[in-house]
Design a protein around this motif. Sequence first.
Motif, PDB file in Angstrom:
ATOM      1  N   ALA A   1       0.832  -1.211   0.000  1.00  0.00           N
ATOM      2  CA  ALA A   1       0.000   0.000   0.000  1.00  0.00           C
ATOM      3  C   ALA A   1       0.866   1.261   0.000  1.00  0.00           C
ATOM      4  O   ALA A   1       0.592   2.219  -0.744  1.00  0.00           O
ATOM      5  N   LEU A   2       1.921   1.271   0.795  1.00  0.00           N
ATOM      6  CA  LEU A   2       2.793   2.446   0.851  1.00  0.00           C
ATOM      7  C   LEU A   2       3.554   2.613  -0.459  1.00  0.00           C
ATOM      8  O   LEU A   2       3.675   3.727  -0.987  1.00  0.00           O
ATOM      9  N   ALA A   3       4.076   1.509  -0.978  1.00  0.00           N
ATOM     10  CA  ALA A   3       4.830   1.578  -2.229  1.00  0.00           C
ATOM     11  C   ALA A   3       3.955   2.051  -3.385  1.00  0.00           C
ATOM     12  O   ALA A   3       4.403   2.822  -4.247  1.00  0.00           O
ATOM     13  N   MET A   4       2.701   1.606  -3.421  1.00  0.00           N
ATOM     14  CA  MET A   4       1.806   2.026  -4.488  1.00  0.00           C
ATOM     15  C   MET A   4       1.454   3.508  -4.388  1.00  0.00           C
ATOM     16  O   MET A   4       1.305   4.194  -5.411  1.00  0.00           O
TER      17      MET A   4
ATOM     18  N   TYR B   1       0.287  10.290   4.178  1.00  0.00           N
ATOM     19  CA  TYR B   1       1.565  10.434   3.494  1.00  0.00           C
ATOM     20  C   TYR B   1       1.726  11.878   3.052  1.00  0.00           C
ATOM     21  O   TYR B   1       0.866  12.429   2.355  1.00  0.00           O
ATOM     22  N   ASP B   2       2.822  12.512   3.486  1.00  0.00           N
ATOM     23  CA  ASP B   2       3.062  13.910   3.145  1.00  0.00           C
ATOM     24  C   ASP B   2       4.090  14.067   2.023  1.00  0.00           C
ATOM     25  O   ASP B   2       4.570  15.177   1.762  1.00  0.00           O
ATOM     26  N   GLY B   3       4.424  12.975   1.372  1.00  0.00           N
ATOM     27  CA  GLY B   3       5.415  13.009   0.305  1.00  0.00           C
ATOM     28  C   GLY B   3       6.800  12.634   0.776  1.00  0.00           C
ATOM     29  O   GLY B   3       7.695  12.387  -0.040  1.00  0.00           O
ATOM     30  N   ALA B   4       6.976  12.580   2.115  1.00  0.00           N
ATOM     31  CA  ALA B   4       8.277  12.210   2.663  1.00  0.00           C
ATOM     32  C   ALA B   4       8.179  11.098   3.700  1.00  0.00           C
ATOM     33  O   ALA B   4       9.053  10.233   3.785  1.00  0.00           O
TER      34      ALA B   4
END
Length: 263
Positions: free
Chosen positions: A207-210, A237-240
């Motif tokens: 999920a995070l990788a996608m 997720y804030d892009g970082a």
Amino acid sequence: MKIPFYKYQGAGNDFIMIDNRFLAINHHDPAMIARLCDRRFGVGGDGIMFLQSKDGYDFEMVYYNADGQPSSMCGNGGRCIVAFAKQLGVIDTETDFLAVDGPHHAKISADGNWVSLQMIDVDTVTRDAEAYVLNTGSPHYVTFAKGLTDKNVYNDGYAIRNNETYKVKGINVNFVEPEGEGYFVRTFERGVEDETYACGTGVTAVALAMARDKGQTGTINTPIRVLGGNMNIRFNYDGAKFTNIFLEGPAELVFGGEIELLF
């Protein structure tokens, strides 16, 4: 020493559970752990967990893989041990417990069958060619695959897990294919050394990788289907950095019994 045990499953990921708060079982015996997890000569399971007392927490989760070795974090195992703790009367509907990767918070439904488990924050995602590599409590390799239903996950996962990069420490290998609003995922797990019906830290990693692959940010909900059922991962997720990560899915008691332990 004859003791009670319970068998739980979370989306097909199955575990032996033992209440070790008062039994004082010395469980550092890889051969015995492996035998208990053996599906022909023991109870059978992807791993075994000992629920233990721990100051400052509702309980401690001590987990071993099916090969008898201590494991990194197991997400579905974490959800199942929360259901086990509720069955024992250790918790009600919320808990804070300690696992190998640190503290975890979880909530469980009133019927005890649906568990939301908070996972560790993740701020590092790297690449290995086209694949994503990240640690969600356990190390994971995430790669796209077409025709996943018919894929030989054992052969392909085994090859990646044992290549020059990963063979010493091992890695869990996740194959992912888009499906509807989410994804279909199959996982080869180190320690089990085979494909499992589900992997909690694995679907979390997917999920995070996608989200990273699609450039998504904000509050994200990702439904994922595995061989053993349906799960959900929600996070920010804030892009970082990925935060407030929750792994959600079923956790059910299968059966219980007594077994002779020869520790």
